[in-house]
Design a protein around this motif. Structure first.
Motif, mmCIF file in Angstrom:
data_model
loop_
_atom_site.group_PDB
_atom_site.id
_atom_site.type_symbol
_atom_site.label_atom_id
_atom_site.label_comp_id
_atom_site.label_asym_id
_atom_site.label_seq_id
_atom_site.Cartn_x
_atom_site.Cartn_y
_atom_site.Cartn_z
ATOM 1 N N CYS A 1 -2.797 0.098 -3.914
ATOM 2 C CA CYS A 1 -2.442 -1.232 -3.416
ATOM 3 C C CYS A 1 -1.936 -2.021 -4.608
ATOM 4 O O CYS A 1 -2.723 -2.392 -5.486
ATOM 5 N N GLY B 1 -0.658 7.192 1.628
ATOM 6 C CA GLY B 1 -1.142 7.820 2.850
ATOM 7 C C GLY B 1 -0.366 9.082 3.178
ATOM 8 O O GLY B 1 0.616 9.423 2.510
ATOM 9 N N GLU C 1 0.839 -1.195 0.000
ATOM 10 C CA GLU C 1 0.000 0.000 0.000
ATOM 11 C C GLU C 1 0.873 1.244 0.000
ATOM 12 O O GLU C 1 1.989 1.232 0.544
ATOM 13 N N SER C 2 0.349 2.313 -0.594
ATOM 14 C CA SER C 2 1.046 3.593 -0.589
ATOM 15 C C SER C 2 0.027 4.704 -0.750
ATOM 16 O O SER C 2 -1.141 4.449 -1.053
ATOM 17 N N TYR D 1 -5.443 -0.726 5.059
ATOM 18 C CA TYR D 1 -4.859 -1.973 4.576
ATOM 19 C C TYR D 1 -5.668 -2.488 3.392
ATOM 20 O O TYR D 1 -6.888 -2.384 3.372
ATOM 21 N N VAL E 1 -4.944 3.504 9.963
ATOM 22 C CA VAL E 1 -4.060 2.794 9.049
ATOM 23 C C VAL E 1 -4.960 2.034 8.079
ATOM 24 O O VAL E 1 -5.877 1.325 8.506
ATOM 25 N N THR F 1 -0.936 1.702 5.252
ATOM 26 C CA THR F 1 -0.471 3.066 5.033
ATOM 27 C C THR F 1 -1.284 3.990 5.939
ATOM 28 O O THR F 1 -2.508 3.882 6.026
ATOM 29 N N GLN F 2 -0.580 4.881 6.622
ATOM 30 C CA GLN F 2 -1.222 5.745 7.610
ATOM 31 C C GLN F 2 -1.887 6.930 6.932
ATOM 32 O O GLN F 2 -1.258 7.634 6.124
ATOM 33 N N LEU G 1 -5.076 6.344 -2.276
ATOM 34 C CA LEU G 1 -4.272 5.209 -1.853
ATOM 35 C C LEU G 1 -4.142 4.212 -3.003
ATOM 36 O O LEU G 1 -5.060 4.065 -3.809
#
Length: 111
Positions: A22, A9, A6-7, A94, A92, A105-106, A20
């Protein structure tokens, strides 16, 4: 072995947007549904949105009209476009595919 990354955030002000991503590997991505979950501090993980192999989408009521899930099978990637973000969206996030999870990712929504 399925691998999910994941990216996207980050920190955003209320009313802002994030997208986001995935990215999946190790499986025939296009034949599976994918889910986005989130977990806020002290709370259980909750299902936010899901997309089937045929691109049928469903959402939890709290994000309907603000979040959009989509997929690009050519890139083995699922996206979660999040608009009109609220502080209660802080968590977070997911993705989940065939029982496998990414690292998360937060997302922090704060002024």
């Amino acid at each position: 072995q399925v691998r999910l990354v994941e990216s996207g955030g980050g920190l955003v002000q209320p009313g802002g947007s994030l997208r986001l991503s995935c990215a999946a590997s190790g499986t025939i991505f296009s034949i599976y549904g994918v889910r986005w979950y989130r977990q806020a501090p002290g709370k259980q993980r909750e299902l936010v949105a899901q997309i089937t192999a045929g691109s049928i989408t469903t959402y939890v009521d709290s994000v309907k009209g603000r979040f959009t899930i989509s997929r690009d099978n050519a890139k083995n990637t699922v996206y979660l476009q999040m608009n009109s973000l609220k502080p209660e969206d802080t968590a977070v996030y997911y993705c989940n595919l065939v029982g496998s999870w990414g690292q998360g990712t937060q997302v922090t929504v704060s002024s």
